[in-house]
Design a protein around this motif. Structure first.
Motif, PDB file in Angstrom:
ATOM      1  N   UNK A 635      42.226  24.343  49.984  1.00  0.00           N
ATOM      2  CA  UNK A 635      41.661  23.142  49.365  1.00  0.00           C
ATOM      3  C   UNK A 635      42.272  22.932  47.985  1.00  0.00           C
ATOM      4  N   UNK A 636      42.430  24.003  47.218  1.00  0.00           N
ATOM      5  CA  UNK A 636      43.022  23.887  45.882  1.00  0.00           C
ATOM      6  C   UNK A 636      44.492  23.495  45.991  1.00  0.00           C
ATOM      7  N   UNK A 637      45.221  24.114  46.895  1.00  0.00           N
ATOM      8  CA  UNK A 637      46.633  23.796  47.052  1.00  0.00           C
ATOM      9  C   UNK A 637      46.853  22.341  47.461  1.00  0.00           C
ATOM     10  N   UNK A 638      45.917  21.801  48.226  1.00  0.00           N
ATOM     11  CA  UNK A 638      46.017  20.410  48.682  1.00  0.00           C
ATOM     12  C   UNK A 638      45.222  19.458  47.796  1.00  0.00           C
ATOM     13  N   UNK A 639      44.835  19.956  46.609  1.00  0.00           N
ATOM     14  CA  UNK A 639      44.193  19.129  45.578  1.00  0.00           C
ATOM     15  C   UNK A 639      42.937  18.425  46.078  1.00  0.00           C
ATOM     16  N   UNK A 640      42.134  19.161  46.881  1.00  0.00           N
ATOM     17  CA  UNK A 640      40.789  18.693  47.185  1.00  0.00           C
ATOM     18  C   UNK A 640      40.598  18.026  48.515  1.00  0.00           C
ATOM     19  N   UNK A 641      41.635  17.809  49.319  1.00  0.00           N
ATOM     20  CA  UNK A 641      41.489  17.115  50.601  1.00  0.00           C
ATOM     21  C   UNK A 641      42.312  17.844  51.661  1.00  0.00           C
ATOM     22  N   UNK A 642      41.633  18.205  52.781  1.00  0.00           N
ATOM     23  CA  UNK A 642      42.303  18.784  53.937  1.00  0.00           C
ATOM     24  C   UNK A 642      41.990  17.937  55.158  1.00  0.00           C
ATOM     25  N   UNK A 643      42.983  17.717  56.001  1.00  0.00           N
ATOM     26  CA  UNK A 643      42.702  17.133  57.305  1.00  0.00           C
ATOM     27  C   UNK A 643      42.069  18.221  58.166  1.00  0.00           C
ATOM     28  N   UNK A 644      40.941  17.912  58.771  1.00  0.00           N
ATOM     29  CA  UNK A 644      40.208  18.936  59.502  1.00  0.00           C
ATOM     30  C   UNK A 644      41.024  19.510  60.651  1.00  0.00           C
ATOM     31  N   UNK A 648      41.521  23.496  61.898  1.00  0.00           N
ATOM     32  CA  UNK A 648      40.468  23.519  62.914  1.00  0.00           C
ATOM     33  C   UNK A 648      40.128  24.952  63.333  1.00  0.00           C
ATOM     34  N   UNK A 649      41.147  25.795  63.542  1.00  0.00           N
ATOM     35  CA  UNK A 649      40.895  27.171  63.981  1.00  0.00           C
ATOM     36  C   UNK A 649      40.127  27.947  62.916  1.00  0.00           C
ATOM     37  N   UNK A 650      40.521  27.744  61.625  1.00  0.00           N
ATOM     38  CA  UNK A 650      39.815  28.461  60.552  1.00  0.00           C
ATOM     39  C   UNK A 650      38.362  28.019  60.465  1.00  0.00           C
ATOM     40  N   UNK A 667      31.984  21.311  48.560  1.00  0.00           N
ATOM     41  CA  UNK A 667      32.871  20.986  49.671  1.00  0.00           C
ATOM     42  C   UNK A 667      32.056  20.379  50.801  1.00  0.00           C
ATOM     43  N   UNK A 668      32.565  19.322  51.391  1.00  0.00           N
ATOM     44  CA  UNK A 668      31.911  18.697  52.530  1.00  0.00           C
ATOM     45  C   UNK A 668      32.782  18.868  53.764  1.00  0.00           C
ATOM     46  N   UNK A 669      32.160  19.321  54.864  1.00  0.00           N
ATOM     47  CA  UNK A 669      32.836  19.427  56.146  1.00  0.00           C
ATOM     48  C   UNK A 669      32.587  18.128  56.905  1.00  0.00           C
ATOM     49  N   UNK A 670      33.531  17.237  56.902  1.00  0.00           N
ATOM     50  CA  UNK A 670      33.382  15.960  57.570  1.00  0.00           C
ATOM     51  C   UNK A 670      33.988  15.980  58.953  1.00  0.00           C
ATOM     52  N   UNK A 671      33.810  14.874  59.651  1.00  0.00           N
ATOM     53  CA  UNK A 671      34.347  14.771  61.004  1.00  0.00           C
ATOM     54  C   UNK A 671      35.865  14.775  61.005  1.00  0.00           C
ATOM     55  N   UNK A 672      36.475  14.175  59.966  1.00  0.00           N
ATOM     56  CA  UNK A 672      37.931  14.051  59.926  1.00  0.00           C
ATOM     57  C   UNK A 672      38.557  14.862  58.805  1.00  0.00           C
ATOM     58  N   UNK A 673      37.784  15.156  57.745  1.00  0.00           N
ATOM     59  CA  UNK A 673      38.347  15.811  56.567  1.00  0.00           C
ATOM     60  C   UNK A 673      37.406  16.888  56.048  1.00  0.00           C
ATOM     61  N   UNK A 674      37.982  17.814  55.339  1.00  0.00           N
ATOM     62  CA  UNK A 674      37.229  18.752  54.509  1.00  0.00           C
ATOM     63  C   UNK A 674      37.644  18.450  53.084  1.00  0.00           C
ATOM     64  N   UNK A 675      36.682  18.050  52.256  1.00  0.00           N
ATOM     65  CA  UNK A 675      37.058  17.495  50.965  1.00  0.00           C
ATOM     66  C   UNK A 675      35.946  17.681  49.946  1.00  0.00           C
ATOM     67  N   UNK A 854      45.619  11.424  64.261  1.00  0.00           N
ATOM     68  CA  UNK A 854      44.867  11.764  65.461  1.00  0.00           C
ATOM     69  C   UNK A 854      43.852  12.846  65.156  1.00  0.00           C
ATOM     70  N   UNK A 855      42.703  12.745  65.725  1.00  0.00           N
ATOM     71  CA  UNK A 855      41.675  13.773  65.533  1.00  0.00           C
ATOM     72  C   UNK A 855      42.057  15.058  66.227  1.00  0.00           C
ATOM     73  N   UNK A 856      41.412  16.145  65.877  1.00  0.00           N
ATOM     74  CA  UNK A 856      41.791  17.447  66.429  1.00  0.00           C
ATOM     75  C   UNK A 856      40.596  18.178  67.006  1.00  0.00           C
ATOM     76  N   UNK A 857      39.637  17.445  67.503  1.00  0.00           N
ATOM     77  CA  UNK A 857      38.460  18.126  68.024  1.00  0.00           C
ATOM     78  C   UNK A 857      38.765  18.949  69.252  1.00  0.00           C
ATOM     79  N   UNK A 858      39.981  18.760  69.830  1.00  0.00           N
ATOM     80  CA  UNK A 858      40.350  19.594  70.971  1.00  0.00           C
ATOM     81  C   UNK A 858      40.371  21.062  70.581  1.00  0.00           C
ATOM     82  N   UNK A 859      40.665  21.307  69.319  1.00  0.00           N
ATOM     83  CA  UNK A 859      40.683  22.699  68.858  1.00  0.00           C
ATOM     84  C   UNK A 859      39.290  23.257  68.664  1.00  0.00           C
ATOM     85  N   UNK A 860      38.296  22.372  68.582  1.00  0.00           N
ATOM     86  CA  UNK A 860      36.911  22.808  68.415  1.00  0.00           C
ATOM     87  C   UNK A 860      36.347  23.254  69.771  1.00  0.00           C
TER      88      UNK A 860
END
Length: 1016
Positions: A635-644, A648-650, A667-675, A854-860
């Motif tokens: 999250x720090x390396x990406x300056x506060x925004x990650x694509x979920x 997904x595996x983590x 930190x919020x775990x959203x449907x599309x992002x962790x930010x 594209x979403x990645x819920x397939x990994x979920x």
């Protein structure tokens, strides 16, 4: 035509032979006299010299726009155009008679040469090239040739900046004159400017600058070649081509010599040469100029003076008459003749100019000079207005005159503006001096003269301010005296040496003022730096004790102290800890430099940790362990925004305690992002963008800083610019979705709206707005509202998020919704309700806008149902888009009256996971993750643009068996899907292509049959 040269003396020779001086001496020896000169500037100079000899009450000055006529004045100084056609004066002189060969004005000089005579003596002054033609046209003329009093030598080519003092640089356009003068000002301190278009008052003031030694250079047009007496030692040609009124052409040797001859006065020799882009003169040309050997003038321009004013046609015909004497050539149409030609096309002029006196009055009006250098048609329009007043009222309308004069009566503006106003006021000065044109000519003569004087003074001031550097002149004088220069620094950082501004001190850097790069630059800098050393120490102490409020970090990466830049940031190993580089001159010594640098570094670290506090806190977190610590690092390396999908595996591997520990840092775990939602504000977003740009050399990349104002304005979505660096959207808190970018937190709100529509099961509860069959949904006004988007934008956004649309005819969708609601309303009303819900787009068949979206819920895993609500949303996030086909209506041949309804659904693999489909299909989907993405663009199009898929594909209908669901075979490693009636659990490597029979169990087939019955 019988001409005679008796009583006429031609005084001929090169420049600097004293011809004009001789004419003045001869004129004052008579009781009366008239002298004609080629330029108003030269007329002014001769008038001044005569006044000094005989007194102002004895001398009149008459030009087109100026008239000084003392009562019973004995002598008249005129421009050639203003000379009387006949005179009783004892003496007549015409200067620069070689201009009789000029295409534009030559016919006027020719007329005066041939017909104007003094009672006692007539002098013709000019170049020796006129001797053959004068002796031919005027038999009996006496010719006196005068030798040059000094020698003229060629000095070759020199750079403008290396020309000797007391030089005149000659060019033939105002733009070139100004450019050269500007260059000399920067390099040599300044130059005076002389152009033929300047008023006499301005020209005299400029010449005085040069003559009095305030400047050592004069930049001028060929106006200086017409008898102006200047102390010039060297003449340099910066151009050798000019526009002669009809074309651009090279100057001939005689014309070059006329200008070059200004070098050297009386018995002092002079030199000439070239500069700039002019090629050096060849040896033959140099020899001819030095020895004054030129081709004689063979033809004089002529126009008939016997004009027929009986009608306009007769006047035009008389103007076109050919000369009866050889050696004369009919002149090309001059400005007055061109104006007449235009005016004879005006019906109102033709109707009025019928009598001879009116035709003559029209020709008199056509003599108005075109001082403004406008088009012939515009000039003719002005003459038409003046002529109409003269014919109808006898005089020019004074209200019209007053308005025109008022427009020119402003002394503000720059050089070109003032020059244009002077040209305009000269027009009305000419009008005021025409006899009989005004009811009160004296008033307007005084008024226009006063305005011209004020404009001339203002123009002289602007020219001096622009092209003369007074500071350099003073400093050079002090340096020649070997005096110590005194320097001081003002409160606002202005640095003065000897009272002249030499530069600006901003922070700890001194910038030399423009124009200080000449020969005095080193001395100025030396004096200034002595004063700066003490000032730097004092400033360092003040900065070290300054509060954070006095410092600021700007978007260009500069640290400013009280508005002045003192440091800049550059990249380091850690994106959150940029390196500080001090902006200071060498006068800031070691100890003071270290204190300043340390203070600025403390400010930068404090500013980053304050504005980006959530990011700073999580970067320093010590209570995070294992996967949670690794996720925080990302999250720090990406300056506060990650694509979920990227983590997904983590995320799937995190237990609830680890998730809770990360959430405590915002930190919020959203449907599309962790930010970090706290960073989606203008100030943090601007700083994040700057830190990324420093790390990735992005300050100059397109789009830098352009998105922050949109975020500050509260925009939830924006149209993307393809030229922008795409990463800037993410840094500003937007998700790039093809043609549109949406704010990250708004996308999570959209996921909250979509989730219940996909979780709803028909028959279990009232159908939410936008729900369709529990697996698909339609776009609603609530979705459009939070996105600030149109239906077309909504389609683009949903595609970018990985959703796919099934295009269903509106009637079928309405009937299906009616059956779900248990409603008996007609299909048309149900269809209208669907349209009201925002379903208004064409069948979507394109892939997602970019692979990131594209979403990645397939990994979920399906076990995500045990997670928190926000994590459950991730389970419904669509997978990477797969090539599922949209449903086709039962009767593809039937015409569709309304636009199809778009039913949005997640990707096919996600559907299979949600429905708990056959294990073989799940295993295939899990083992071929990359192939599913490859199917995104591989759908086959049905005839008439209809998609071949079934709208219920992916999950059987309520109450239907699996046989009601077509199979999902793959072909060519997932590149295409064909549908047939085989068992869903049976897969073939290459199923044969064939037309699909209509499924009798399909609800759409039944609806189609019902529709046919209703038509019957």
């Amino acid at each position: 035509m019988i001409l005679s040269g008796r009583g006429v003396t031609a005084v001929l020779g090169p420049t600097n032979t004293g011809k004009t001086h001789y004419a003045i001496e001869r004129m004052i020896a008579h009781d009366s006299g008239v002298i004609g000169l080629p330029l108003r500037l030269l007329a002014r100079e001769v008038y001044t010299r005569l006044v000094e000899k005989v007194g102002h009450h004895n001398v009149a000055l008459i030009t087109g726009e100026e008239k000084i006529a003392p009562h019973r004045a004995r002598f008249s100084v005129c421009t050639v155009e203003a000379m009387p056609r006949e005179t009783t004066a004892s003496f007549v002189a015409i200067d620069e008679v070689q201009l009789a060969g000029d295409l534009e004005r030559g016919h006027i000089f020719t007329d005066r040469i041939l017909h104007l005579r003094g009672r006692g003596e007539t002098l013709l002054l000019g170049a020796a090239t006129m001797r053959p033609i004068l002796e031919y046209l005027l038999p009996g003329i006496t010719v006196v040739e005068r030798p040059r009093m000094s020698q003229l030598l060629y000095a070759g080519s020199k750079k403008i900046t290396r020309l000797p003092n007391r030089s005149a640089i000659v060019a033939f356009s105002a733009d070139e004159v100004y450019a050269i003068a500007e260059l000399i000002r920067r390099q040599r301190g300044g130059a005076a400017v002389v152009l033929g278009a300047l008023s006499p008052r301005t020209r005299n003031a400029q010449v005085a600058l040069y003559q009095e030694g305030d400047v050592d250079y004069l930049v001028a047009t060929d106006a200086i070649g017409m008898g102006l007496n200047l102390d010039v030692d060297h003449v340099a040609f910066a151009q050798d081509r000019k526009f002669d009124g009809y074309q651009y052409r090279n100057l001939n040797p005689a014309e070059l010599a006329q200008v070059a001859g200004r070098a050297g006065r009386h018995v002092r020799d002079g030199t000439f040469g070239v500069t700039g882009r002019v090629d050096p003169f060849d040896e033959e040309l140099v020899h001819r100029i030095e020895s004054h050997e030129f081709d004689p003038v063979r033809v004089l321009q002529w126009r008939s003076k016997a004009l027929d004013f009986s009608s306009l046609k007769a006047l035009k015909k008389s103007l076109e008459a050919a000369p009866a004497v050889s050696g004369l050539a009919r002149a090309l149409p001059a400005v007055d003749q061109q104006a007449l030609e235009h005016l004879t096309r005006y019906p109102e002029i033709v109707d009025v100019a019928t009598a001879s006196e009116r035709v003559e009055k029209l020709w008199e009006a056509c003599a108005l000079p075109d001082y403004r250098r406008i088009t012939p048609a515009q000039h003719a329009d002005l003459i038409s207005t003046i002529y109409a007043d003269l014919v109808r009222h006898g005089t020019v309308n004074e209200d019209f005159m007053a308005e025109q004069v008022r427009r020119a009566d402003h002394t503000d503006g720059e050089i070109d503006t003032l020059s244009a106003r002077i040209a305009q006021i000269r027009t009305w000065t000419y009008v005021s001096n025409r006899p009989g044109w005004l009811a009160d000519p004296t008033h307007w003569q005084e008024k226009t003269r006063e305005i011209e004087d004020r404009l001339s003074d203002a123009l002289h001031e602007r020219l001096t301010k622009r092209f003369v550097d007074r500071r350099t002149s003073v400093l050079m004088k002090r340096l020649r005296e070997n005096a110590m220069l005194e320097a001081e620094i003002s409160v606002n950082g202005d640095v003065f040496v000897e009272g002249h501004h030499v530069g600006q001190l901003a922070g700890f850097r001194f910038t030399l003022a423009a124009g200080s790069e000449g020969t005095d630059a080193k001395a100025v800098q030396g004096a200034a730096h002595k004063a700066l050393a003490l000032e730097f120490e004092a400033r360092a102490a003040r900065l070290h004790a300054a509060g954070n409020g006095d410092l600021a970090l700007s978007s260009d990466g500069l640290v400013r102290w009280l508005g002045d830049p003192v440091a800049r940031l550059t990249a380091s190993d850690h994106v959150m800890r940029p390196r500080v580089i001090l902006l200071a001159d060498d006068q800031l010594q070691a100890n003071a430099r270290e204190h300043v640098l340390a203070r600025i570094e403390r400010f930068v670290n404090h500013h980053i940790s304050t504005v980006l506090k959530p990011l700073d806190d999580i970067s320093r977190a010590e209570d995070l362990e294992g996967l949670a610590k690794g996720l925080a690092f990302q999250i720090v390396e990406n300056l506060g925004v990650l694509f979920r999908r990227d983590v997904a595996e983590d995320v799937k591997s995190l237990d609830q305690e680890s998730r809770a520990s990360i959430r405590r840092y915002g930190v919020r775990f959203g449907a599309y992002h962790i930010f970090l939602p706290a960073l989606l504000k203008p100030a943090p977003a601007e700083l994040i963008t700057l830190l990324w740009a420093l790390k990735n050399d992005g300050l100059d990349k397109p789009g830098y800083g352009e998105l922050i104002p949109m975020l500050a304005a509260g925009r939830t979505s924006v149209v993307t610019d393809p030229s922008f660096e795409r990463t800037f959207y993410k840094l500003a808190g937007f998700r790039f979705l093809g043609k549109r970018a949406v704010r990250i937190d708004i996308l999570e709100r959209l996921a909250d709206l979509i989730r219940p529509l996909l979780q709803w099961k028909p028959g279990t509860s009232p159908r939410p707005e936008g729900a369709y069959d529990g697996r698909r949904f339609v776009a609603t006004t609530s979705m459009l509202s939070i996105l600030g988007a149109t239906p077309d934008d909504m389609e683009e956004i949903l595609k970018g998020l990985g959703y796919r649309a099934d295009a269903v005819p509106a009637e079928e969708a309405a009937a299906f919704l009616a059956s779900q609601n248990g409603d008996t309303a007609p299909a048309e009303e149900a269809g209208a309700s669907v349209a009201d819900a925002g379903v208004e787009a064409e069948a979507a068949d394109a892939p997602a806008a970019e692979t990131e979206t594209a979403g990645t819920a397939a990994a979920e895993t399906p076990a995500a149902e045990t997670e928190a609500a926000a994590d459950t949303a991730a389970a419904t996030t669509p997978a990477a888009p797969a090539s599922d086909d949209a449903a086709a209506p039962a009767e593809p041949e039937a015409p569709v009256e309304a636009k199809p309804v778009l039913l949005w659904r997640p990707g096919t693999r996600q559907d299979n996971q949600r429905q708990g489909g056959r294990q073989g299909e799940q295993r295939r989907g899990g083992q071929r993750h990359g192939q599913t993405e490859g199917r995104e663009g591989g759908r086959r199009q049905a005839p008439h643009g209809k998609s071949q898929g079934k709208p219920w594909e992916g999950k059987p209908q309520e109450g239907k068996g699996s046989e009601g669901r077509p199979g999902g075979q793959r072909k060519d490693r997932g590149d295409r899907h064909d549908r047939n009636k085989s068992s869903p659990s049976k897969f073939e490597g290459r199923p044969p292509r064939k037309e699909k029979p209509i499924d009798p169990d399909s609800p759409f087939a039944k609806l189609a049959a019902l529709k046919e019955q209703m038509k019957k």
